[in-house]
Design a protein around this motif. Sequence first.
Motif, PDB file in Angstrom:
ATOM      1  N   ASP A 167      36.874  -5.379  -7.145  1.00  0.00           N
ATOM      2  CA  ASP A 167      36.486  -4.787  -5.869  1.00  0.00           C
ATOM      3  C   ASP A 167      35.331  -5.597  -5.278  1.00  0.00           C
ATOM      4  O   ASP A 167      34.273  -5.720  -5.895  1.00  0.00           O
ATOM      5  CB  ASP A 167      36.085  -3.327  -6.075  1.00  0.00           C
ATOM      6  CG  ASP A 167      35.550  -2.701  -4.797  1.00  0.00           C
ATOM      7  OD1 ASP A 167      36.214  -2.849  -3.761  1.00  0.00           O
ATOM      8  OD2 ASP A 167      34.473  -2.086  -4.837  1.00  0.00           O
ATOM      9  N   PRO A 168      35.530  -6.208  -4.077  1.00  0.00           N
ATOM     10  CA  PRO A 168      34.504  -7.119  -3.555  1.00  0.00           C
ATOM     11  C   PRO A 168      33.157  -6.436  -3.313  1.00  0.00           C
ATOM     12  O   PRO A 168      32.106  -7.033  -3.562  1.00  0.00           O
ATOM     13  CB  PRO A 168      35.101  -7.647  -2.243  1.00  0.00           C
ATOM     14  CG  PRO A 168      36.368  -6.902  -2.001  1.00  0.00           C
ATOM     15  CD  PRO A 168      36.716  -6.116  -3.214  1.00  0.00           C
ATOM     16  N   ALA A 169      33.170  -5.179  -2.817  1.00  0.00           N
ATOM     17  CA  ALA A 169      31.906  -4.481  -2.572  1.00  0.00           C
ATOM     18  C   ALA A 169      31.143  -4.300  -3.882  1.00  0.00           C
ATOM     19  O   ALA A 169      29.945  -4.566  -3.965  1.00  0.00           O
ATOM     20  CB  ALA A 169      32.160  -3.126  -1.910  1.00  0.00           C
ATOM     21  N   SER A 170      31.862  -3.877  -4.947  1.00  0.00           N
ATOM     22  CA  SER A 170      31.225  -3.693  -6.249  1.00  0.00           C
ATOM     23  C   SER A 170      30.643  -4.997  -6.761  1.00  0.00           C
ATOM     24  O   SER A 170      29.542  -5.026  -7.317  1.00  0.00           O
ATOM     25  CB  SER A 170      32.231  -3.162  -7.276  1.00  0.00           C
ATOM     26  OG  SER A 170      32.533  -1.824  -7.004  1.00  0.00           O
TER      27      SER A 170
ATOM     28  N   VAL B 157      22.109   8.304   3.172  1.00  0.00           N
ATOM     29  CA  VAL B 157      22.538   7.696   1.911  1.00  0.00           C
ATOM     30  C   VAL B 157      23.852   6.929   2.084  1.00  0.00           C
ATOM     31  O   VAL B 157      24.286   6.198   1.215  1.00  0.00           O
ATOM     32  CB  VAL B 157      22.648   8.774   0.801  1.00  0.00           C
ATOM     33  CG1 VAL B 157      23.096   8.179  -0.515  1.00  0.00           C
ATOM     34  CG2 VAL B 157      21.305   9.481   0.600  1.00  0.00           C
ATOM     35  N   GLY B 158      24.488   7.090   3.216  1.00  0.00           N
ATOM     36  CA  GLY B 158      25.817   6.494   3.432  1.00  0.00           C
ATOM     37  C   GLY B 158      25.780   4.981   3.510  1.00  0.00           C
ATOM     38  O   GLY B 158      24.832   4.390   4.004  1.00  0.00           O
ATOM     39  N   ILE B 159      26.804   4.351   2.956  1.00  0.00           N
ATOM     40  CA  ILE B 159      27.020   2.923   3.199  1.00  0.00           C
ATOM     41  C   ILE B 159      28.498   2.770   3.496  1.00  0.00           C
ATOM     42  O   ILE B 159      29.322   2.761   2.591  1.00  0.00           O
ATOM     43  CB  ILE B 159      26.694   2.011   1.995  1.00  0.00           C
ATOM     44  CG1 ILE B 159      26.391   2.835   0.742  1.00  0.00           C
ATOM     45  CG2 ILE B 159      25.626   0.994   2.315  1.00  0.00           C
ATOM     46  CD1 ILE B 159      26.478   2.046  -0.513  1.00  0.00           C
ATOM     47  N   ASN B 160      28.818   2.703   4.762  1.00  0.00           N
ATOM     48  CA  ASN B 160      30.210   2.574   5.188  1.00  0.00           C
ATOM     49  C   ASN B 160      30.384   1.215   5.840  1.00  0.00           C
ATOM     50  O   ASN B 160      29.530   0.765   6.595  1.00  0.00           O
ATOM     51  CB  ASN B 160      30.537   3.666   6.214  1.00  0.00           C
ATOM     52  CG  ASN B 160      30.140   5.050   5.724  1.00  0.00           C
ATOM     53  OD1 ASN B 160      30.769   5.608   4.838  1.00  0.00           O
ATOM     54  ND2 ASN B 160      29.071   5.615   6.280  1.00  0.00           N
ATOM     55  N   ARG B 161      31.482   0.564   5.491  1.00  0.00           N
ATOM     56  CA  ARG B 161      31.751  -0.725   6.134  1.00  0.00           C
ATOM     57  C   ARG B 161      32.728  -0.504   7.279  1.00  0.00           C
ATOM     58  O   ARG B 161      33.809   0.039   7.100  1.00  0.00           O
ATOM     59  CB  ARG B 161      32.265  -1.751   5.123  1.00  0.00           C
ATOM     60  CG  ARG B 161      32.013  -3.185   5.580  1.00  0.00           C
ATOM     61  CD  ARG B 161      32.151  -4.201   4.461  1.00  0.00           C
ATOM     62  NE  ARG B 161      31.082  -4.168   3.478  1.00  0.00           N
ATOM     63  CZ  ARG B 161      29.895  -4.778   3.616  1.00  0.00           C
ATOM     64  NH1 ARG B 161      29.620  -5.439   4.723  1.00  0.00           N
ATOM     65  NH2 ARG B 161      29.001  -4.715   2.664  1.00  0.00           N
ATOM     66  N   LEU B 162      32.318  -0.881   8.468  1.00  0.00           N
ATOM     67  CA  LEU B 162      33.156  -0.706   9.664  1.00  0.00           C
ATOM     68  C   LEU B 162      34.183  -1.837   9.733  1.00  0.00           C
ATOM     69  O   LEU B 162      34.011  -2.872   9.088  1.00  0.00           O
ATOM     70  CB  LEU B 162      32.268  -0.710  10.915  1.00  0.00           C
ATOM     71  CG  LEU B 162      31.245   0.432  10.995  1.00  0.00           C
ATOM     72  CD1 LEU B 162      30.343   0.264  12.211  1.00  0.00           C
ATOM     73  CD2 LEU B 162      31.945   1.784  11.039  1.00  0.00           C
ATOM     74  N   PRO B 163      35.241  -1.629  10.516  1.00  0.00           N
ATOM     75  CA  PRO B 163      36.280  -2.667  10.620  1.00  0.00           C
ATOM     76  C   PRO B 163      35.716  -4.038  11.011  1.00  0.00           C
ATOM     77  O   PRO B 163      36.246  -5.071  10.593  1.00  0.00           O
ATOM     78  CB  PRO B 163      37.205  -2.123  11.719  1.00  0.00           C
ATOM     79  CG  PRO B 163      36.992  -0.652  11.720  1.00  0.00           C
ATOM     80  CD  PRO B 163      35.578  -0.426  11.279  1.00  0.00           C
TER      81      PRO B 163
ATOM     82  N   GLY C 261      33.128  -5.300   9.890  1.00  0.00           N
ATOM     83  CA  GLY C 261      32.394  -5.853   8.753  1.00  0.00           C
ATOM     84  C   GLY C 261      30.955  -5.377   8.663  1.00  0.00           C
ATOM     85  O   GLY C 261      30.297  -5.568   7.644  1.00  0.00           O
ATOM     86  N   LYS C 262      30.470  -4.734   9.718  1.00  0.00           N
ATOM     87  CA  LYS C 262      29.077  -4.260   9.731  1.00  0.00           C
ATOM     88  C   LYS C 262      28.913  -3.025   8.858  1.00  0.00           C
ATOM     89  O   LYS C 262      29.816  -2.205   8.750  1.00  0.00           O
ATOM     90  CB  LYS C 262      28.652  -3.920  11.166  1.00  0.00           C
ATOM     91  CG  LYS C 262      28.267  -5.124  11.988  1.00  0.00           C
ATOM     92  CD  LYS C 262      27.333  -4.701  13.138  1.00  0.00           C
ATOM     93  CE  LYS C 262      27.171  -5.819  14.158  1.00  0.00           C
ATOM     94  NZ  LYS C 262      27.640  -5.435  15.491  1.00  0.00           N
ATOM     95  N   LEU C 263      27.714  -2.888   8.267  1.00  0.00           N
ATOM     96  CA  LEU C 263      27.397  -1.687   7.486  1.00  0.00           C
ATOM     97  C   LEU C 263      26.910  -0.606   8.422  1.00  0.00           C
ATOM     98  O   LEU C 263      26.225  -0.875   9.399  1.00  0.00           O
ATOM     99  CB  LEU C 263      26.269  -1.992   6.500  1.00  0.00           C
ATOM    100  CG  LEU C 263      26.602  -2.662   5.187  1.00  0.00           C
ATOM    101  CD1 LEU C 263      25.406  -2.563   4.265  1.00  0.00           C
ATOM    102  CD2 LEU C 263      27.827  -2.054   4.534  1.00  0.00           C
TER     103      LEU C 263
ATOM    104  N   GLY D  96      18.920  -1.442   4.835  1.00  0.00           N
ATOM    105  CA  GLY D  96      17.465  -1.531   4.810  1.00  0.00           C
ATOM    106  C   GLY D  96      16.751  -0.205   4.576  1.00  0.00           C
ATOM    107  O   GLY D  96      15.546  -0.094   4.813  1.00  0.00           O
ATOM    108  N   GLY D  97      17.494   0.802   4.150  1.00  0.00           N
ATOM    109  CA  GLY D  97      16.886   2.102   3.871  1.00  0.00           C
ATOM    110  C   GLY D  97      17.013   2.462   2.406  1.00  0.00           C
ATOM    111  O   GLY D  97      16.324   1.909   1.550  1.00  0.00           O
TER     112      GLY D  97
END
Length: 283
Positions: free
Chosen positions: A43-46, A229-235, A237-239, A260-261
């Motif tokens: 998994d690339p994010a991991s 606490v969320g970290i979602n990757r948008l289509p 590519g931005k967080l 940055g939080g």
Amino acid sequence: MTATILDGNALAQKLRADFKTRAEALAAKGTRPGLAVILVGEDPASAVYVRNKVAACEKASFHSEKIVYPADVAQDVVLRKIAELNADAKIHGILVQLPLPKHFDSDLVLEAIAPEKDVDGFHAENVGALMQGQPRFIPCTPYGVTKFFEEAGVKLKGAEAVVIGRSNIVGKPMAMLLLQAGATVTICHSQTKDLAFHTKRADVLVAAVGRPKFVTADMVKPGAVVIDVGINRLPDGKLCGDVDFDGVKEVAGAITPVPGGVGPMTITMLLANTLEAAERSAK
Ligand SMILES: Nc1nc(=O)c2c([nH]1)NC[C@@H]1CN(c3ccc(C(=O)N[C@@H](CCC(=O)O)C(=O)O)cc3)C=[N+]21
């Protein structure tokens, strides 16, 4: 009036300066804090998170080991590795990156980690200790959030705190920490009726839902402390967090950005727990 931005990178840097001093004191006694990170699958994010964790260790001059397995590795292989790391005196902290592939029994794997090396705080024994108000390792993300409260001087005694999300790794331990700090805590989740009714009463609002921009300005009490606490990757590519930052910052008293939080603080508290484990082992 716009909200105070709670800067996770700045706070992380401040805390890590102290870790360096403590690590040097330990080194003088012949102990170097050591963290082992196990990653299963590609998994690339991991892979990015694990790389960041190892880099953070290097910067703090901790020893670190990264163990990577293909997604189809047998669970027994991983369990044997954990047993080996449990017995390895160079290793004070063991982290198994979640989520694991479907053929794994995650609970079984987490319970295989020696509780005194469980720097994620996910082992049942450590979960129990936290519930009883005698934490051994506080899960890194909620632990990092408490550091924002300390830094910003947020008064939790008697405060209305609302946590959105009930996961074992964030929502539940977060709620427990807020409770122990004297807040009146409400845990909201996907079955909650009239979510905004609850969130609008919150002096402290923690969003851990995993849905981009889920918390909007109309759901927030003016002046509230909002932790994303969320970290979602948008289509593109931005967080992006669980909070609609641009809208909510006009209402909140303080807010954490994404990125940055909370993210940098999660890694910082992983270092804190590893250092703590090493200090305990050197006693
Ligand atoms: N056993 C286990 N323990 C974990 O602590 C754990 C895990 N499994 N699985 C995955 C999640 C996710 N996680 C993050 C840590 C730091 C950032 C972080 O530093 N984020 C940066 C941005 C990084 C980027 O640009 O991708 C930020 O928010 O500023 C994000 C996510 C730890 N996790």
